[in-house]
Design an enzyme around this catalytic site. Structure first.
Site, PDB file in Angstrom:
ATOM      1  N   TYR A  40      37.194  32.359  48.989  1.00 37.19           N
ATOM      2  CA  TYR A  40      36.122  31.684  48.264  1.00 37.19           C
ATOM      3  C   TYR A  40      35.418  32.539  47.217  1.00 37.19           C
ATOM      4  O   TYR A  40      34.533  32.028  46.522  1.00 37.19           O
ATOM      5  CB  TYR A  40      35.071  31.133  49.242  1.00 37.19           C
ATOM      6  CG  TYR A  40      35.677  30.427  50.419  1.00 37.19           C
ATOM      7  CD1 TYR A  40      36.218  29.151  50.275  1.00 37.19           C
ATOM      8  CD2 TYR A  40      35.760  31.039  51.660  1.00 37.19           C
ATOM      9  CE1 TYR A  40      36.802  28.496  51.341  1.00 37.19           C
ATOM     10  CE2 TYR A  40      36.347  30.397  52.735  1.00 37.19           C
ATOM     11  CZ  TYR A  40      36.870  29.127  52.572  1.00 37.19           C
ATOM     12  OH  TYR A  40      37.464  28.491  53.637  1.00 37.19           O
ATOM     13  N   ASP A  42      36.447  34.193  44.227  1.00 39.16           N
ATOM     14  CA  ASP A  42      36.669  33.811  42.837  1.00 39.16           C
ATOM     15  C   ASP A  42      36.394  32.333  42.621  1.00 39.16           C
ATOM     16  O   ASP A  42      35.855  31.941  41.585  1.00 39.16           O
ATOM     17  CB  ASP A  42      38.085  34.179  42.364  1.00 39.16           C
ATOM     18  CG  ASP A  42      39.115  34.121  43.472  1.00 39.16           C
ATOM     19  OD1 ASP A  42      38.797  33.650  44.569  1.00 39.16           O
ATOM     20  OD2 ASP A  42      40.248  34.590  43.245  1.00 39.16           O
ATOM     21  N   TYR A 213      34.860  43.176  54.288  1.00 35.45           N
ATOM     22  CA  TYR A 213      36.309  43.200  54.364  1.00 35.45           C
ATOM     23  C   TYR A 213      36.737  43.762  55.716  1.00 35.45           C
ATOM     24  O   TYR A 213      35.958  44.436  56.404  1.00 35.45           O
ATOM     25  CB  TYR A 213      36.880  44.040  53.223  1.00 35.45           C
ATOM     26  CG  TYR A 213      36.683  43.423  51.863  1.00 35.45           C
ATOM     27  CD1 TYR A 213      37.282  42.213  51.535  1.00 35.45           C
ATOM     28  CD2 TYR A 213      35.875  44.034  50.902  1.00 35.45           C
ATOM     29  CE1 TYR A 213      37.094  41.632  50.291  1.00 35.45           C
ATOM     30  CE2 TYR A 213      35.684  43.463  49.660  1.00 35.45           C
ATOM     31  CZ  TYR A 213      36.295  42.256  49.353  1.00 35.45           C
ATOM     32  OH  TYR A 213      36.105  41.683  48.122  1.00 35.45           O
ATOM     33  N   GLN A 274      26.854  27.015  49.118  1.00 32.17           N
ATOM     34  CA  GLN A 274      26.294  28.118  48.347  1.00 32.17           C
ATOM     35  C   GLN A 274      24.770  28.178  48.413  1.00 32.17           C
ATOM     36  O   GLN A 274      24.197  29.263  48.544  1.00 32.17           O
ATOM     37  CB  GLN A 274      26.760  28.020  46.893  1.00 32.17           C
ATOM     38  CG  GLN A 274      28.228  28.374  46.717  1.00 32.17           C
ATOM     39  CD  GLN A 274      28.664  28.344  45.271  1.00 32.17           C
ATOM     40  OE1 GLN A 274      28.111  27.595  44.455  1.00 32.17           O
ATOM     41  NE2 GLN A 274      29.658  29.146  44.930  1.00 32.17           N
ATOM     42  N   ARG A 290      30.012  41.906  50.004  1.00 35.48           N
ATOM     43  CA  ARG A 290      31.275  42.494  49.564  1.00 35.48           C
ATOM     44  C   ARG A 290      31.678  41.918  48.215  1.00 35.48           C
ATOM     45  O   ARG A 290      31.154  40.900  47.757  1.00 35.48           O
ATOM     46  CB  ARG A 290      32.370  42.199  50.591  1.00 35.48           C
ATOM     47  CG  ARG A 290      32.850  40.762  50.547  1.00 35.48           C
ATOM     48  CD  ARG A 290      33.914  40.472  51.593  1.00 35.48           C
ATOM     49  NE  ARG A 290      34.744  39.339  51.179  1.00 35.48           N
ATOM     50  CZ  ARG A 290      35.678  38.787  51.944  1.00 35.48           C
ATOM     51  NH1 ARG A 290      35.891  39.246  53.168  1.00 35.48           N
ATOM     52  NH2 ARG A 290      36.404  37.788  51.494  1.00 35.48           N
ATOM     53  N   GLY A 291      32.659  42.555  47.588  1.00 35.25           N
ATOM     54  CA  GLY A 291      33.305  42.003  46.400  1.00 35.25           C
ATOM     55  C   GLY A 291      32.330  41.729  45.276  1.00 35.25           C
ATOM     56  O   GLY A 291      31.641  42.616  44.788  1.00 35.25           O
ATOM     57  N   GLU A 292      32.259  40.467  44.847  1.00 33.28           N
ATOM     58  CA  GLU A 292      31.455  40.119  43.677  1.00 33.28           C
ATOM     59  C   GLU A 292      30.462  39.004  43.947  1.00 33.28           C
ATOM     60  O   GLU A 292      29.256  39.166  43.743  1.00 33.28           O
ATOM     61  CB  GLU A 292      32.373  39.737  42.504  1.00 33.28           C
ATOM     62  CG  GLU A 292      31.616  39.395  41.231  1.00 33.28           C
ATOM     63  CD  GLU A 292      32.514  39.363  40.001  1.00 33.28           C
ATOM     64  OE1 GLU A 292      32.160  38.684  39.033  1.00 33.28           O
ATOM     65  OE2 GLU A 292      33.562  40.028  40.002  1.00 33.28           O
ATOM     66  N   ASP A 293      30.915  37.837  44.398  1.00 31.91           N
ATOM     67  CA  ASP A 293      30.029  36.678  44.484  1.00 31.91           C
ATOM     68  C   ASP A 293      28.859  36.933  45.434  1.00 31.91           C
ATOM     69  O   ASP A 293      27.694  36.760  45.067  1.00 31.91           O
ATOM     70  CB  ASP A 293      30.811  35.440  44.923  1.00 31.91           C
ATOM     71  CG  ASP A 293      29.979  34.175  44.837  1.00 31.91           C
ATOM     72  OD1 ASP A 293      29.280  33.987  43.827  1.00 31.91           O
ATOM     73  OD2 ASP A 293      30.017  33.375  45.787  1.00 31.91           O
ATOM     74  N   SER A 294      29.140  37.335  46.666  1.00 34.59           N
ATOM     75  CA  SER A 294      28.057  37.590  47.616  1.00 34.59           C
ATOM     76  C   SER A 294      27.201  38.764  47.172  1.00 34.59           C
ATOM     77  O   SER A 294      25.983  38.798  47.419  1.00 34.59           O
ATOM     78  CB  SER A 294      28.620  37.842  49.020  1.00 34.59           C
ATOM     79  OG  SER A 294      29.459  38.990  49.040  1.00 34.59           O
TER      80      SER A 294
END
Length: 428
Positions: A40, A42, A213, A274, A290-294
């Protein structure tokens, strides 16, 4: 993340002279293309962008996605069709483009469907924008806005880099987001939100959300919480840290389930839409993201957070993490205890590595290198989580002000959707 420019073998240039800017009152029709890579992340970024362009800026937007059903867990989307001003379309139908798009956005460097790709090389082609990955590295400021020509067919691609500075594409942020957050906090929203889910309201045990992750040292961290003197409740979405939670508890914990070990209460919940995920972040004392969105949503929460970069080699992770921490320190002050914990959480150094667990694909993590990237010094060893967590926990109240200052600094800048529209109008 690294740019998609590397190894494509095409020329890059800054535009010499731009045509007269298209008036802001003229709507632009945009087509956003998204390939779902991981959990979820990207898809979430593309949905947020498409929805904001449609709802706030009144732009007609088509979101072309290879797995439209994936949006159902985080957005009011039940498959192809209109939803909140966005027309969601199946990737395999992309041959049906009607030619009315002024802008084509390829999210995270995804390879476009062949019919779309051919249109971008034809006379009168729409503007092609590559929405790149978010990074705090210095080279992003210089690469944002570069144009490149594909030698095979002459198609021109423009690179749009999200980022933390004025010279970048900025961060996604809806117009009323911070006002909604402040109203939620002022009206006792965190207490009600937790109580509605059968969780202890604040004040009480500290509350943390966990989204990470698989290679994060979750099992060791949970053990530290259970053995600690301060009570904590940790909220974990389904599908996150499954192996670590099962190892710690001696068995799986289903969504809706609660387990207690010592000073720790562990609660598993279903994936949230969201807007509800934002409220989760606002309701917690600490958020692991983590990553980008969160990660971006944690910035707007104004709460302390621990970020885990995309799964890559330890050196690359360390470079990205250190770049972010440097920007944070410049604007909001150093948070040494948080930096130590983030370096232990990665892992970002071979000294921090625990026995690896199976890795899921990252939120769109590619295996590409940045064209403007400069050599970085080798990282100093980070602290393992067993040493870093007690220091972080003790410093948590003191660091809250720095996180709020960071949020305020970012909020003073234009958001990504606003900058993207200006970027496109300047080139049409």
């Amino acid at each position: 993340m690294p740019s998609s420019l590397h190894n494509r073998g095409f020329e890059m240039s800054m535009p010499s002279t731009l045509p007269d800017r298209r008036p802001d009152s003229v709507p632009l029709r945009l087509a956003i293309f998204c390939r779902v890579v991981d959990n979820y992340g990207d898809a979430g970024v593309c949905w947020r962008l498409a929805r904001q362009l449609a709802m706030e800026h009144r732009m007609p937007v088509d979101l072309w996605i290879d797995r439209p059903q994936i949006l159902a867990a985080i957005a009011p989307v039940r498959g192809p069709g209109p939803a909140e001003g966005v027309t969601v379309r199946a990737w395999h139908d992309a041959a049906g483009l009607d030619g009315g798009e002024q802008v084509v956005v390829s999210a995270f460097g995804c390879e476009l469907p062949p019919p779309v790709r051919r249109r971008l090389a034809a006379p009168g082609a729409p503007l092609w924008v590559n929405l790149e990955y978010l990074s705090a590295e210095d080279w992003v400021d210089g690469c944002h806005g570069l144009a490149s020509t594909r030698p095979a067919d002459g198609a021109i691609e423009h690179f749009f880099y999200p980022g933390f500075g004025e010279a970048t594409g900025g961060l996604l942020r809806e117009a009323g987001l911070l006002a909604d957050r402040d109203r939620f906090l002022a009206q006792g929203g965190p207490q009600r939100w937790l109580e509605d889910r059968g969780l202890a309201p604040t004040p009480g045990p500290r509350t943390a959300s966990l989204f990470c992750y698989p290679d994060a040292p979750v099992e060791a961290w949970l053990g530290l919480l259970a053995a600690g003197s301060a009570p904590w409740q940790v909220l974990v979405p389904e599908g996150t840290a499954d192996a670590a939670v099962s190892a710690f508890l001696g068995g799986p914990l289903a969504a809706g389930g609660t387990a207690r070990r010592g000073a720790l209460t562990l609660h598993r919940f279903e994936l949230l839409p969201q807007e509800e995920y934002d409220r989760l972040l606002w309701s917690c004392d600490l958020n692991f993201v983590r990553g980008e969105d969160s990660w971006v949503r944690a910035h707007w929460a104004g709460r302390p957070f621990v970020w885990q970069p995309y799964p890559q080699d330890a050196q690359t992770r360390r470079t990205k993490l250190d770049a972010f921490l440097a920007r944070f320190a410049q604007q909001a002050g150093t948070i040494d205890e948080a930096a130590e914990l983030m370096r232990a959480w990665g892992p970002v150094s071979t000294d921090d590595l625990e026995a690896p667990q199976e890795r899921a694909p990252s939120e769109g993590a590619p295996s590409r290198e940045a064209p403007c990237r400069k050599a970085q010094p080798a990282p100093a060893p980070g602290l393992p989580v067993a040493r870093a967590w007690p220091r972080f926990e003790a410093a948590l109240p003191r660091m809250e002000g720095a996180y709020r200052r960071w949020t305020g600094h970012l909020a003073a800048q234009d958001d990504l959707a606003t900058r993207l529209l200006a970027f496109c109008r300047d080139r049409l």
